[in-house]
Design a protein around this motif. Structure first.
Motif, PDB file in Angstrom:
ATOM      1  N   GLU A  53       0.835  -1.202   0.000  1.00 56.54           N
ATOM      2  CA  GLU A  53       0.000   0.000   0.000  1.00 56.54           C
ATOM      3  C   GLU A  53       0.870   1.252   0.000  1.00 56.54           C
ATOM      4  O   GLU A  53       0.780   2.110   0.874  1.00 56.54           O
ATOM      5  N   VAL A  54       1.694   1.343  -1.003  1.00 58.95           N
ATOM      6  CA  VAL A  54       2.634   2.453  -1.108  1.00 58.95           C
ATOM      7  C   VAL A  54       1.896   3.745  -1.438  1.00 58.95           C
ATOM      8  O   VAL A  54       1.082   3.776  -2.356  1.00 58.95           O
ATOM      9  N   PRO A  55       2.174   4.825  -0.696  1.00 59.55           N
ATOM     10  CA  PRO A  55       1.574   6.115  -1.055  1.00 59.55           C
ATOM     11  C   PRO A  55       2.006   6.503  -2.465  1.00 59.55           C
ATOM     12  O   PRO A  55       3.203   6.513  -2.782  1.00 59.55           O
ATOM     13  N   ALA A 112       5.426  15.981   4.091  1.00 59.29           N
ATOM     14  CA  ALA A 112       4.098  16.117   3.488  1.00 59.29           C
ATOM     15  C   ALA A 112       3.502  14.746   3.199  1.00 59.29           C
ATOM     16  O   ALA A 112       2.313  14.503   3.451  1.00 59.29           O
ATOM     17  N   ASN A 113       4.314  13.830   2.674  1.00 53.65           N
ATOM     18  CA  ASN A 113       3.825  12.480   2.382  1.00 53.65           C
ATOM     19  C   ASN A 113       3.430  11.753   3.661  1.00 53.65           C
ATOM     20  O   ASN A 113       2.432  11.019   3.688  1.00 53.65           O
ATOM     21  N   ALA A 114       4.208  11.961   4.745  1.00 49.42           N
ATOM     22  CA  ALA A 114       3.874  11.319   6.017  1.00 49.42           C
ATOM     23  C   ALA A 114       2.549  11.836   6.554  1.00 49.42           C
ATOM     24  O   ALA A 114       1.738  11.071   7.089  1.00 49.42           O
ATOM     25  N   GLY A 115       2.326  13.151   6.385  1.00 49.48           N
ATOM     26  CA  GLY A 115       1.064  13.714   6.837  1.00 49.48           C
ATOM     27  C   GLY A 115      -0.113  13.161   6.058  1.00 49.48           C
ATOM     28  O   GLY A 115      -1.145  12.805   6.643  1.00 49.48           O
ATOM     29  N   LYS A 116       0.033  13.036   4.741  1.00 47.49           N
ATOM     30  CA  LYS A 116      -1.054  12.494   3.918  1.00 47.49           C
ATOM     31  C   LYS A 116      -1.330  11.030   4.244  1.00 47.49           C
ATOM     32  O   LYS A 116      -2.467  10.569   4.185  1.00 47.49           O
ATOM     33  N   ALA A 117      -0.265  10.298   4.592  1.00 43.78           N
ATOM     34  CA  ALA A 117      -0.416   8.874   4.890  1.00 43.78           C
ATOM     35  C   ALA A 117      -0.882   8.631   6.318  1.00 43.78           C
ATOM     36  O   ALA A 117      -1.202   7.489   6.676  1.00 43.78           O
ATOM     37  N   GLY A 118      -0.912   9.663   7.141  1.00 38.48           N
ATOM     38  CA  GLY A 118      -1.343   9.503   8.518  1.00 38.48           C
ATOM     39  C   GLY A 118      -0.364   8.714   9.372  1.00 38.48           C
ATOM     40  O   GLY A 118      -0.772   8.027  10.310  1.00 38.48           O
ATOM     41  N   VAL A 119       0.922   8.816   9.061  1.00 42.02           N
ATOM     42  CA  VAL A 119       1.947   8.077   9.800  1.00 42.02           C
ATOM     43  C   VAL A 119       2.531   8.998  10.876  1.00 42.02           C
ATOM     44  O   VAL A 119       3.127  10.031  10.555  1.00 42.02           O
ATOM     45  N   ARG A 139       5.107   1.850   9.401  1.00 42.03           N
ATOM     46  CA  ARG A 139       3.944   0.961   9.518  1.00 42.03           C
ATOM     47  C   ARG A 139       4.347  -0.396  10.076  1.00 42.03           C
ATOM     48  O   ARG A 139       3.639  -0.995  10.885  1.00 42.03           O
ATOM     49  N   ARG A 140       5.500  -0.895   9.640  1.00 42.27           N
ATOM     50  CA  ARG A 140       5.909  -2.240  10.064  1.00 42.27           C
ATOM     51  C   ARG A 140       6.380  -2.277  11.504  1.00 42.27           C
ATOM     52  O   ARG A 140       6.171  -3.274  12.198  1.00 42.27           O
ATOM     53  N   VAL A 141       7.043  -1.242  11.978  1.00 46.52           N
ATOM     54  CA  VAL A 141       7.493  -1.264  13.377  1.00 46.52           C
ATOM     55  C   VAL A 141       6.375  -0.869  14.321  1.00 46.52           C
ATOM     56  O   VAL A 141       6.481  -1.089  15.531  1.00 46.52           O
ATOM     57  N   GLY A 142       5.310  -0.278  13.807  1.00 44.02           N
ATOM     58  CA  GLY A 142       4.133   0.017  14.600  1.00 44.02           C
ATOM     59  C   GLY A 142       4.298   1.206  15.525  1.00 44.02           C
ATOM     60  O   GLY A 142       5.362   1.832  15.598  1.00 44.02           O
ATOM     61  N   PRO A 143       3.245   1.547  16.255  1.00 41.59           N
ATOM     62  CA  PRO A 143       3.256   2.739  17.121  1.00 41.59           C
ATOM     63  C   PRO A 143       4.349   2.708  18.184  1.00 41.59           C
ATOM     64  O   PRO A 143       4.802   3.760  18.649  1.00 41.59           O
ATOM     65  N   SER A 144       4.784   1.527  18.599  1.00 44.63           N
ATOM     66  CA  SER A 144       5.828   1.438  19.629  1.00 44.63           C
ATOM     67  C   SER A 144       7.229   1.567  19.041  1.00 44.63           C
ATOM     68  O   SER A 144       8.207   1.628  19.788  1.00 44.63           O
TER      69      SER A 144
END
Length: 442
Positions: A53-55, A119-126, A96-101
């Motif tokens: 699911e690549v932005p 900007a890409n991180a903001g759009k992806a919600g990461v 995404r793979r390492v998760g919130p922790s």
């Protein structure tokens, strides 16, 4: 934390300017996929799985040559560093793979690329991605703070590749992993042709061959290293997956290459071992010049206190002969300060040493141990050494005749050429008397 070292050469400044222009175009909505041939990168955008699911914006700005995440084996809670993160594609996927922790850092020398990545991180919600400004030769992170280092077709752009790999080693924690995609050159290419192809392919700082890459990784301190060339990108150039590991060590310690500034402490530990009477026929440690001359320049490691940097033990090897047929046969010695016995330090040093000699193509590691040194015999048995035999009454030591047990470990992968060990046995040495592994734990 080291100096960020944002200054660079005209060549690297030109590379940053070119990539900054790409980033500004992407921020303006003009980010065509790079399919190679335009001199912007070593042959094109990376191939990612559909399930990643690549932005789209990040993918279209990608200038990579592979997918380092395919070999990074990221795990929840880990900290990842992407060297030359560009538009943030691999940072976002890592986050995404390492998760919130976990945390995913991206390091880039272009402020414009960092703006695009944020900007890409903001759009992806990461929310667990962090972007840092700096050059990959001067990583603005503390020692031993990262679990995994990745990179996608960027290390070839660095003028000082050895420094980049040394920085990657520095920031990794013990047992940390290095997994990158990069460009390698075929061995034996005509230098002029190689330079022309590298320039046309967008690698103006040059590339490394597989063997050169492996040697640089070992010199940096990595003890396992594989470089696997894949498809051809241009005549004589290939994409490659590069994997390596920093040696694991007991809590509170670090294993790194031995340096000349370690001399006094190394010789102090050496003497402490000799003073036990069960380490060697030697009774006093040699000068540093003699020590250095008698041992191979590679496969020398110290284990240090992670907080103070104090050397706690060391391991090194000597060539058994300068004849070509013995190029892959070495004799080693390992010493640990008496105040730090029982912590597993000798085992960690020996494990790192074996990994590095395996990587270099050395096929036999041998040693001589006094029968009285039961701890050393157990240490080597656990590490896969076998007893070849005993040389009886081979020499007098402190007024009595001593036997020496001969040990060896053979590599599972037999080398079949003198060059397989990378010339490790070609250096002329001044042999020291047989040494044993002193100060080891039970």
């Amino acid at each position: 934390m080291p100096d960020s070292g944002t200054g660079g050469t005209p060549a690297t400044d030109a590379i940053i300017a070119r990539y900054s222009a790409r980033a500004r175009a992407a921020l303006a909505g003009d980010a065509p996929r790079n399919d190679g041939g335009d001199g912007d990168s070593c042959f094109g955008a990376a191939a990612y799985r559909a399930e990643d699911e690549v932005p789209e914006a990040a993918l279209r700005a990608s200038l990579g040559c592979g997918n380092p995440l395919a070999v990074a084996d990221l795990r929840p809670g880990e900290t990842v560093l992407d060297l030359g993160s560009g538009g943030g594609l691999d940072v976002l996927l890592s986050a995404r793979r390492v998760g919130p922790s976990g945390t995913a850092y991206g390091l880039d020398a272009s402020e414009d690329m960092l703006a695009l990545a944020r900007a890409n991180a903001g759009k992806a919600g990461v929310g667990n991605a962090r972007f840092l400004h700096g050059r990959i030769e001067h990583v603005p992170l503390d020692d031993a703070t990262v679990d995994v280092v990745i990179s996608n077709c960027v290390i070839n752009l660095a003028a000082d590749k050895a420094r980049v790999l040394a920085e990657a080693f520095r920031v990794l924690r013990p047992g940390g992993r290095f997994g990158v995609s990069d460009i390698v050159a075929e061995a034996g290419l005509d230098p002029g042709m190689r330079a022309a192809v590298e320039k046309d392919a967008g690698c103006p700082a040059g590339t490394l061959t597989v063997e050169e890459y492996r040697r640089h990784l070992l010199a940096a301190g990595f003890t396992t290293a594989t470089v696997t060339a894949n498809h051809q990108a241009a005549p004589g150039l290939h994409s490659a997956i590069v994997q390596a590991a920093k040696p694991a060590s007991p809590p509170g310690t670090l294993i790194r290459p031995m340096r000349s500034e370690d001399a006094a402490r190394v010789l102090e530990i050496y003497q402490a071992g000799l003073d036990t009477g069960d380490a060697s026929f030697e009774t006093s440690a040699p000068s540093w010049e003699r020590f250095d001359r008698a041992r191979l320049p590679g496969h020398r490691y110290v284990i240090t206190d992670a907080e103070t940097g104090t050397v706690l033990g060391w391991i090194a090897a000597s060539a058994v002969s300068d004849r070509c047929v013995y190029a892959g046969v070495v004799e080693h010695s390992v010493y640990v300060h008496p105040g730090h016995h029982g912590r597993g330090l000798a085992s960690a040093l020996l494990r790192a040493f074996i990994d590095s000699t395996e990587t270099a193509g050395i096929w036999t590691v041998q040693s001589g141990v006094f029968p009285d040194n039961a701890a050393s015999l157990r240490l080597h048995a656990r590490a896969g050494f076998r007893t070849v035999g005993t040389r009886e009454r081979i020499g007098r030591h402190h007024g009595r005749w001593r036997d020496v047990v001969l040990l060896e470990r053979r590599s599972p992968d037999r080398a079949d050429a003198c060059t397989a060990a990378g010339g490790q046995g070609s250096r002329s040495t001044t042999p020291l008397p047989v040494e044993t592994s002193s100060g080891t734990e039970t």
